[in-house]
Design an enzyme around this catalytic site. Structure first.
Site, PDB file in Angstrom:
ATOM      1  N   HIS A   1      38.839  41.567  35.855  1.00 32.42           N
ATOM      2  CA  HIS A   1      37.523  42.269  36.814  1.00 32.42           C
ATOM      3  C   HIS A   1      38.061  41.616  38.375  1.00 32.42           C
ATOM      4  CE1 HIS A   1      33.629  44.135  37.053  1.00 32.42           C
ATOM      5  NE2 HIS A   1      34.456  45.155  37.183  1.00 32.42           N
TER       6      HIS A   1
ATOM      7  N   CYS B   1      29.352  39.517  38.362  1.00 31.08           N
ATOM      8  CA  CYS B   1      30.677  38.796  37.552  1.00 31.08           C
ATOM      9  C   CYS B   1      31.728  38.794  38.584  1.00 31.08           C
ATOM     10  CB  CYS B   1      31.099  39.874  36.351  1.00 31.08           C
ATOM     11  SG  CYS B   1      30.925  41.556  36.865  1.00 31.08           S
TER      12      CYS B   1
END
Length: 501
Positions: free
Chosen positions: A147, A97
């Site tokens: 993130h 990710c």
């Protein structure tokens, strides 16, 4: 429009300005007036398009009804895929990710900036798509999973210090009823996770429309990342499915509904025709998900770990449905949108993506004009437990500590180049795609490399290694891959930031 790239002295690493692109008050006013005049002209051809980038968290290529899943209910994704441009060979730049998200923001392979795995922060020296589009008068917002660094106030790599004017963001993935960071303030919010991001984005979009200002809205869902926790209503849709798939499928349908709400709101706001709505995922399928028959899953450089859904709608330009087999990837998003918006950053560091503008406008061959490189560098992931960290921040802020009192969570060292990476050893699993040919380089522990070559047009499952049958082609691709990897190492070691020691 050319904008000078900021220098190291413009960007203090510990306290980065909200706007990394420097200009005088007069020049900024000129940019804003020009954008307003274009909008007032009333022609969608002249006005800069609004942009909405939507991304799933761990949705594989086969995790769509339109890509053949017989159980999934994704009517809104299906409708967009039937109306706009469907990318049938869209790749995440990395098989996990955080790196792929870095590629979206910068147009560069994530290894160039040290975002090797989940949790590694983006370097504040990087130019982001939000910063670039702000130079053209766009207002910018981020909603959902970040993130790429901290979401705490004072961090040099929070969304605000990465070019976003408005943000409601999570450190990592997030579930229903989360605590999110609203521009640094921990904020509990009730609701289904994907719909929360969509609703926040819509509030931002409505404000931009009222101000007649073009916008960039980045909407990054936290689904269907594990652990899967669909709402009761969404679970009910799949009660006859295996237990390990009920919540997973429900989360994807939750994303579909949130995407549909965003999509359906554009027409009443009067902006549907000139809004780019681009949907994809950050990596290939989970174990419980579907690769659509491709080899490997999340974490793998084989096709199943990289291929993801890709849909783009822009009715004023993509007037009729088209599907493309051109191999495209998430690094292409940045150069494409800057090309469309007419933005050119001075001293732009090396890009790995290309502009897909001609493809989008229907004036492009179906073969990618340059190869794509992939490289899973063996660096450990950095855990960022979003729910726990946000709960801690909420309690700390209630007690008067704005940043939570934990300096380590601010990622103040994100821009420091303290390690030199060797260029004579290239560890990990890398790959080079040139047309329909894909070459793999799998480095062993002692530095030796194993090579594999596949013809993806004939062997999308990558089962038949034809290296021995195409030695000349393999040698040419090997040389190109190694040259690219060495350029990535040069960037990683700071060649793109000459003023940073």
């Amino acid at each position: 429009m050319k904008v000078r790239r900021p220098t190291h002295h413009d960007v203090p690493l510990g306290n980065r300005s909200l706007n990394r692109v420097r200009y005088s008050g007069v020049s900024l006013a000129i940019v804003m007036v020009a954008a307003g005049l274009l909008l007032a002209a009333g022609t969608s051809q002249a006005a800069p398009p609004n942009i909405i980038l939507v991304m799933a968290d761990d949705q594989g290529w086969g995790d769509m009804a339109y890509n053949g899943d017989p159980v999934l209910q994704t009517p809104n994704f299906d409708a967009a895929a039937k109306a706009g441009l469907r990318f049938d060979r869209f790749y995440a730049a990395a098989p996990v990710c955080s790196p792929t998200r870095a590629s979206v923001l910068t147009g560069r392979h994530p290894n160039r900036m040290g975002v090797f795995k989940w949790g590694h922060a983006i370097r504040p020296q990087e130019i982001t798509i939000a910063e670039a589009l702000k130079s053209a008068g766009y207002t910018t917002g981020h909603f959902g999973k970040w993130h790429l660094g901290s979401v705490r106030p004072g961090s040099p790599v929070n969304p605000g210090n990465s070019g976003f004017d408005v943000w409601l963001s999570a450190e990592n993935f997030y579930d229903n009823n989360p605590i999110l960071s609203r521009e640094g303030r921990a904020t509990p919010i009730e609701g289904e996770s994907s719909m929360i991001a969509a609703d926040a984005a819509l509030d931002f979009i409505e404000g931009a429309v009222k101000k007649k200002q073009p916008f960039l809205a980045v909407v990054w869902f936290g689904s269907p990342h594990s652990p899967h926790r669909a709402s009761d209503e969404l679970r009910e849709l799949y009660r006859d499915q295996p237990k390990n798939r009920i919540d997973f499928l429900g989360e994807i349908t939750g994303m579909d509904r949130a995407f549909g709400k965003l999509r359906d709101a554009l027409e009443p706001l009067g902006i549907r025709d000139n809004t780019i709505l681009w949907y994809t995922s950050d990596n290939g399928a989970l174990g419980v998900g579907s690769t659509g028959g491709h080899r490997g899953k999340k974490g793998s450089i084989y096709e199943g770990g990289l291929l993801v859904p890709g849909i783009l709608e822009w009715p004023t330009v993509v007037k009729d449905h088209r599907a493309t087999d051109m191999r495209c990837n998430s690094s292409d998003i940045y150069p494409t949108l800057l090309d469309i918006a007419g933005v050119q950053m001075d001293d732009q560091p090396p890009l790995d993506g290309i502009s897909l503008r001609n493809l989008i406008e229907g004036d492009s061959p179906e073969t990618r004009p340059q190869p794509m490189g992939f490289w899973d560098y063996p660096a450990g992931g950095i855990s960022t437990p979003s729910a726990a960290w946000m709960a801690q921040l909420l309690e700390a802020q209630k007690k008067g500590s704005e940043d939570g009192g934990d300096q380590g969570k601010l990622r103040l060292d994100a821009g420091k180049l303290t390690k030199k990476y060797p260029a004579d050893t290239l560890p990990g699993h890398s790959a080079w795609i040139d047309g329909d040919w894909k070459l793999h380089r799998i480095a062993g522990k002692q530095g030796q490399a194993k090579w594999e070559l596949y013809n993806l047009a004939e062997d999308r499952a990558e089962k038949n290694n034809v290296l021995g049958d195409h030695e000349d082609r393999a040698k040419q691709m090997q040389a190109a891959l190694l040259a690219w990897q060495k350029s990535v190492i040069a960037s990683l070691n700071g060649a793109d930031y000459p003023s940073v020691e």
